[in-house]
Design an enzyme around this catalytic site. Structure first.
Site, PDB file in Angstrom:
ATOM      1  CE1 TYR A 173      21.719  66.141  76.755  1.00 11.93           C
ATOM      2  CE2 TYR A 173      23.832  64.786  76.834  1.00 11.93           C
ATOM      3  CZ  TYR A 173      22.399  64.841  76.605  1.00 11.93           C
ATOM      4  OH  TYR A 173      21.651  63.792  76.621  1.00 11.93           O
ATOM      5  CE  LYS A 183      19.856  65.342  79.824  1.00 14.40           C
ATOM      6  NZ  LYS A 183      18.572  65.202  80.015  1.00 14.40           N
TER       7      LYS A 183
END
Length: 307
Positions: A165, A169
């Site tokens: 993640y 991101k």
């Protein structure tokens, strides 16, 4: 001045729940025609149902707004292209793209399967790139567009168990940086939202219900709206959560110069304090600016040496 989106068309991905739903509702309240996109899967991306996006459309229509539901998987470029075509066929244009769709598959890196790493990157990074690509030529032709990425503090600063993640991101910030440069002459502005809100993404991490209520999705949407109107900034990373708003900016120190006979790892290490000195640091807005800085230091040294 009241921010309005009358006569504008917005696509919001992952808009069936949480932040995306809040974004879609507020844009519609302020006059936008909204494509409510949601695959309808679970938090880890499995499964799928159109009911969530249909429910949001019903809410928008209930207060007099215009919206259509779409179930495209943002990781599938063909489906994303069809979503953009659906918006253009119905309303003639796309003014705003909110890249909000995302999933979580958290585990420490040592325990993480690489399929889970890839799947999360596919949704967050490739999903964002797919959506941007699908609207890019249309926005160039219109000479107008507003795109918002969604990053995370996990991407900018790190968070245990979120290598997949966090990597994705962080990457969308890099995507923003170059799209800002390429979109400027076409009236396209690109910004990034870094939200923290009491959504299902955090339900396992924060058990205090009062804290979850304070971290309202609406407080984040208040920040989001400032990133996609006609007077929006450009290249801003806006952090928002629980009524707090801040900006993340990337700076580079002025650094040091070592002459050719001094360019060794030992001398780099020996000058680390000066290298890290924040006096004279600058916000760099294009990769060549770093190159120009280093070359200028070298040229100045060699000019002084030869004079």
């Amino acid at each position: 001045m009241t921010i309005s989106f009358n006569d504008q068309v917005a696509i919001v991905t992952g808009a069936g729940n949480g932040l995306g739903k809040s974004h879609a509702l507020e844009l519609a309240r302020r006059g936008a025609k909204v494509v409510v996109n949601d695959l309808g899967g679970a938090r880890d991306g499995t499964g799928g149902s159109s009911q969530a996006s249909l429910d949001v459309v019903s809410e928008i229509e209930a207060f007099g707004g215009e919206a259509i539901a779409n179930g495209a998987n943002v990781a599938n470029f063909n489906e994303v292209q069809e979503m953009v075509k659906q918006a253009k066929d119905k309303w003639g244009r796309v003014d705003i793209l909110i890249n909000n769709a995302g999933i979580l598959r958290d585990k420490s890196f040592s325990k993480m399967e690489m399929d889970d790493f890839k799947t999360v990157v596919d949704v967050h990074l490739m999903g964002t790139a797919n959506c941007c690509k699908a609207v890019w030529d249309l926005m160039r032709e219109q000479n107008y567009g507003r795109i918002v990425m969604t990053t995370s503090s996990s991407g900018m600063y790190g968070n245990f168990g979120q290598t997949n993640y966090g990597a994705a991101k962080a990457a969308v910030v890099g995507l923003m940086n170059t799209l800002v440069i390429e979109g400027q002459k076409y009236g396209i502005k690109v910004n990034t939202l870094s939200p923290t809100a009491g959504t299902r993404m955090l339900e396992d991490l924060i058990e205090d219900k009062q804290v979850m209520e304070i971290m309202s999705v609406e407080s984040v949407t208040a920040g989001l709206v400032t990133l996609c109107d006609k007077e929006s900034p450009n290249r801003l990373i806006l952090c928002a959560g629980a009524g707090g708003y801040a900006a993340t900016q990337i700076f580079e120190t002025d650094g040091i110069y070592l002459s050719p006979d001094q360019q060794s790892p030992e001398n780099v290490r020996a000058n680390m304090d000066e290298l890290l000195n924040r006096d004279g640091e600058k916000m760099i807005t294009a990769g060549f600016e770093q190159t120009n800085k280093f070359v200028a230091k070298a040229v100045a040294f060699h000019k002084g040496e030869s004079s």
